[in-house]
Write an enzyme that holds these catalytic residues in place. Sequence first.
Site, PDB file in Angstrom:
ATOM      1  N   SER A   1       1.041  -1.269  -0.112  1.00 37.94           N
ATOM      2  CA  SER A   1       0.104  -0.085   0.112  1.00 37.94           C
ATOM      3  C   SER A   1       0.912   1.189  -0.151  1.00 37.94           C
ATOM      4  CB  SER A   1      -1.041   0.025   1.260  1.00 37.94           C
ATOM      5  OG  SER A   1      -1.389   1.221   1.751  1.00 37.94           O
TER       6      SER A   1
ATOM      7  N   LYS B   1       0.933  -3.152   4.840  1.00 36.65           N
ATOM      8  CA  LYS B   1       0.142  -3.907   4.113  1.00 36.65           C
ATOM      9  C   LYS B   1       0.747  -4.952   2.947  1.00 36.65           C
ATOM     10  CE  LYS B   1      -4.199  -2.761   3.648  1.00 36.65           C
ATOM     11  NZ  LYS B   1      -5.059  -3.548   4.004  1.00 36.65           N
TER      12      LYS B   1
ATOM     13  N   GLU C   1      -7.751 -11.263  -5.519  1.00 32.35           N
ATOM     14  CA  GLU C   1      -8.815 -10.559  -5.438  1.00 32.35           C
ATOM     15  C   GLU C   1      -9.410 -10.346  -6.964  1.00 32.35           C
ATOM     16  OE1 GLU C   1      -8.854  -7.074  -2.508  1.00 32.35           O
ATOM     17  OE2 GLU C   1      -6.709  -7.711  -2.878  1.00 32.35           O
TER      18      GLU C   1
END
Length: 459
Positions: free
Chosen positions: A278, A284, A291
């Site tokens: 991130s 992150k 996804e």
Amino acid sequence: TSNAMWGGRFAAGPDAIMEAINASISFDRRLYAEDIEGSRAHAAMLAKAGIVSDKDAEAIREGLLTIKSEIEAGEFEYSTALEDIHMNVEARLKALIGEAAGRLHTGRSRNDQVALDFRLWTRGQCDAAIEALTKLIRALVARAEECADAVMPGFTHLQVAQPVTFGHHLMAYVEMFGRDLSRFADARTRMNESPLGAAALAGSSFPLDRDMTAKALGFDRPMANSMDAVADRDFALEYLGAASICAMHLSRLAEEMVIWSTAQFRFVAMGDAWSTGSSIMPQKRNPDAAELIRGKIGRILGAQVALFTVMKGLPMTYGKDMQEDKEQVFDAADNLLLSLAAMEGMVATMVPNRESMRASAALGFSTATDLADWLVRELGLPFREAHHVTGALVAKAEDKGCDLPDLTLEEMREAHEGITEGVFSVLGVENSVASRRVYGGTAPEQVRAQVKRWKDRLG
Ligand code: ARG
């Protein structure tokens, strides 16, 4: 000016917008190799049947090869005025070899030509999907073998149900992808008939040898009805059906990877090559590939719905609506192959966390069924009563804020006086897993047997 291929009866050319809505060259240029292969087979057959001269057929076949290399070298100039790949290739052929080019389309229509090209392309996609699925299955089998005895919680309703092994869980996906593989193989078998020779819709008055072209193009036989041959798009729908089911399986596994890699679960860490960071949150490690795979089902299933909708109201035989068949299938196929390859990479590089899975497997009274089974086996209780006694023990443990194996023998006996020390042997997650030795069960030896069956099958 009117179209060179069909403009004989027209005094004026199409409106610019008509040309834009009519043209398919921007996407059907992807069929160039199939188009050229089909035309070469058709030309050879025309010569063999004495419909065109050997000399003309040879010039046509050579010219088509030249066009193929021009396209592959990026030297081919596509024209929207020429609508589609079929007419672009034929116009170029005329520029290359002159009048003989006009003989190629004898006994043929763009209707059987496009049906042929698209069928050949889709058949190739079945082969590509089978190859990609085989690689993914190999990766899953390898990880399953390694994790045949790695205990993890098995879920129903995403609530802890019974302990299983990570290997068993992965082999469940191997079964799903194995069925996908056979669906693509099955669809391929059914689509492997040649539409060439159906011409516009009614067949041809030329003595075409449809068996010869079918054989040259690797088909099992020519399609038996010329109207069906130009009107059918079942092959594309079947491909999309197999692709949709496969994408649904990929999406489920992707969803599990997303869950498994959270800080709350920590069952696996996804490899660096398959994670992203991130720009604001330094800690992150996002499972973006998983996804995206989860998201791809939308467009793949969407393609199937779109094509069904295009086809469902079409009267026999060809309608220009059918030009809308290709982009959806192209997009679905690209995204399916991308997803399969990404999933293979993620499976191969994910790092399972055995301790974390093991600890999680012991939570949530996951061996309650083992306790009930013990009461049946050792004390002869009817299962319904054993279920009730076990339920009381779970409630007791919940009250105490502990797990089933943490209850004392005295506390156990308050629920049923026949319970002995031996009960503790079945409350451990390893024992629970080891006891499920039935064919197809989660016991490590059964998981290894599954692995072996798949290795034998894949060779
Ligand atoms: N570009 C057309 C398609 O993709 C080729 C067939 C055209 N046939 C016709 N009769 N206009 O469907």
